[in-house]
Design an enzyme around this catalytic site. Structure first.
Site, short mmCIF file in Angstrom:
data_model
loop_
_atom_site.label_atom_id
_atom_site.label_comp_id
_atom_site.label_asym_id
_atom_site.label_seq_id
_atom_site.Cartn_x
_atom_site.Cartn_y
_atom_site.Cartn_z
N SER A 123 0.83 -1.20 0.00
CA SER A 123 0.00 0.00 0.00
C SER A 123 0.86 1.25 0.00
CB SER A 123 -0.95 0.00 1.19
OG SER A 123 -0.25 -0.15 2.37
N HIS A 144 -2.19 -2.56 -6.44
CA HIS A 144 -2.72 -2.26 -5.10
C HIS A 144 -4.24 -2.34 -5.09
CE1 HIS A 144 -3.29 0.80 -1.63
NE2 HIS A 144 -3.29 -0.44 -1.17
N GLU A 156 -4.74 0.25 -8.08
CA GLU A 156 -3.67 1.17 -8.49
C GLU A 156 -2.55 0.32 -9.09
OE1 GLU A 156 -3.76 4.93 -5.43
OE2 GLU A 156 -2.98 3.06 -4.64
N ASN A 194 -3.82 6.23 -0.77
CA ASN A 194 -3.35 6.31 0.62
C ASN A 194 -2.68 7.64 0.95
OD1 ASN A 194 -4.41 3.96 1.48
ND2 ASN A 194 -2.56 2.75 1.22
#
Ligand code: CAA
Length: 289
Positions: A123, A144, A156, A194
């Site tokens: 992540s 991700h 992602e 994130n």
């Protein structure tokens, strides 16, 4: 290698994300090997897949045969060589510790034929650094997924320094086969989601620590004020407060920017073992599920 050549996917790690990714791949028709280091973790992963699917059968949303078909395609194992055997793609979802990841990538590089593509579900860690532990840096990429992986649409795709265009194409085609929407991101700390989401969760902890509002009201404000399906604390407890703290540590360390300083309250909860739903207690308390 083309997506048409991919028949088996090895998922390394049977935690929340590994199990969710294994389920997603099996539901899309791929054969899947799911590996973790101990049999009890593999069993835990299989349970994490079974329970929500059983719930869908009970609600009449999924046929029993379809659940059985998903299960028939998943092979659990503790043996890395067995997991990689016959796989064209590996998706790694182990703990977010670079030394563990590099050791795993070096081992997988020895075990897997050179054409096998390695995708990391990290992540926020560097794909380039993981790839550098292998002799196939052009075939290492980030994919991700988001929790719960079978439901969330986004993946992602992170291009490391050496990732080839062919590997990016394969990852995009794999997303299409999995029913996911890819967004391509250059390697940077926290990628897109994130980098934006976790500092918001972190700031919620700062607000709570300042006593600005109650946890329930901070969650209510964000749900009703921005249409988030979960408030920041519900979401933190759901994905794990340790995961949020790990992401903040990476953002802070990699950028050196004080705006990414982990909230002391978040750190205190993690130190106390208040990790969220998985430990029965995070910001909120949870009974047995
Ligand atoms: N497998 C299959 N289906 C599942 C499932 C699973 N594991 N979990 C849930 N579902 C299905 C349910 O069966 C249900 O299907 P139907 O609509 O057909 O009935 C549907 O998903 C919705 O589930 P629920 O009805 O149980 O619950 P809900 O409507 O409250 O939604 C939620 C739950 C999808 C988790 C929603 O609250 C949500 O979107 N929350 C935000 C999640 C989020 O932001 N995730 C990203 C976290 S950040 C991250 O993951 C990145 C990181 O690196 C930290």
């Amino acid at each position: 290698m083309d997506i048409g050549d991919v028949r088996r996917i090895a998922v390394i790690g049977a935690g929340t994300m590994g199990a969710g990714i294994a389920q997603t791949c099996a539901a899309a028709g791929f054969e899947v090997s799911m590996r973790d280091v101990e049999a009890r973790f593999v069993e835990g992963g299989l349970r994490r897949i079974r329970e929500p699917l059983e719930a869908r059968v009970s609600k009449g949303k999924m046929a029993r045969e379809d659940v059985d078909a998903v299960f028939r395609r998943i092979r659990g194992t503790v043996d890395l060589a067995e997991a990689l055997d016959g796989a064209q793609v590996v998706i790694e979802a182990i703990l977010e510790k670079m030394d563990l990841k590099r050791a795993l990538y070096a081992e997988m590089d020895r075990l897997g034929p050179p054409e096998v593509v390695f995708a990391s579900n990290t992540s926020s860690l560097s794909i380039t650094e993981m790839a550098n532990a292998t002799s196939r840096a052009d075939r290492v990429i980030g994919m991700h997924f988001f929790n719960p992986a079978p439901v969330m649409k986004l993946v992602e795709i992170i291009r490391g320094s050496e990732t080839s265009d062919a590997t990016v194409r394969l990852a995009r085609d794999l997303c299409a086969r999995l029913g996911k929407e890819p967004v391509e991101v250059k390697e940077s700390p926290g990628f897109v989601v994130n980098r934006l989401l976790v500092p918001m969760l972190n700031e919620a902890f700062n607000l709570l620590q300042e006593g600005a509002a109650r946890a329930e009201d901070i969650d209510k404000a964000m749900k009703l004020g921005t249409n988030m399906p979960m408030g920041p604390f519900e979401l933190g407890d759901y994905t794990g407060l340790d995961v949020a703290l790990d992401v903040m540590e990476v953002l802070h360390r990699e950028t050196g920017d004080p705006r990414f300083r982990p909230s002391p309250l978040l750190r205190k909860y993690v130190r106390a073992g208040r990790l969220g739903r998985k430990t029965g207690r995070g910001v909120y308390e949870y009974g047995p599920e």
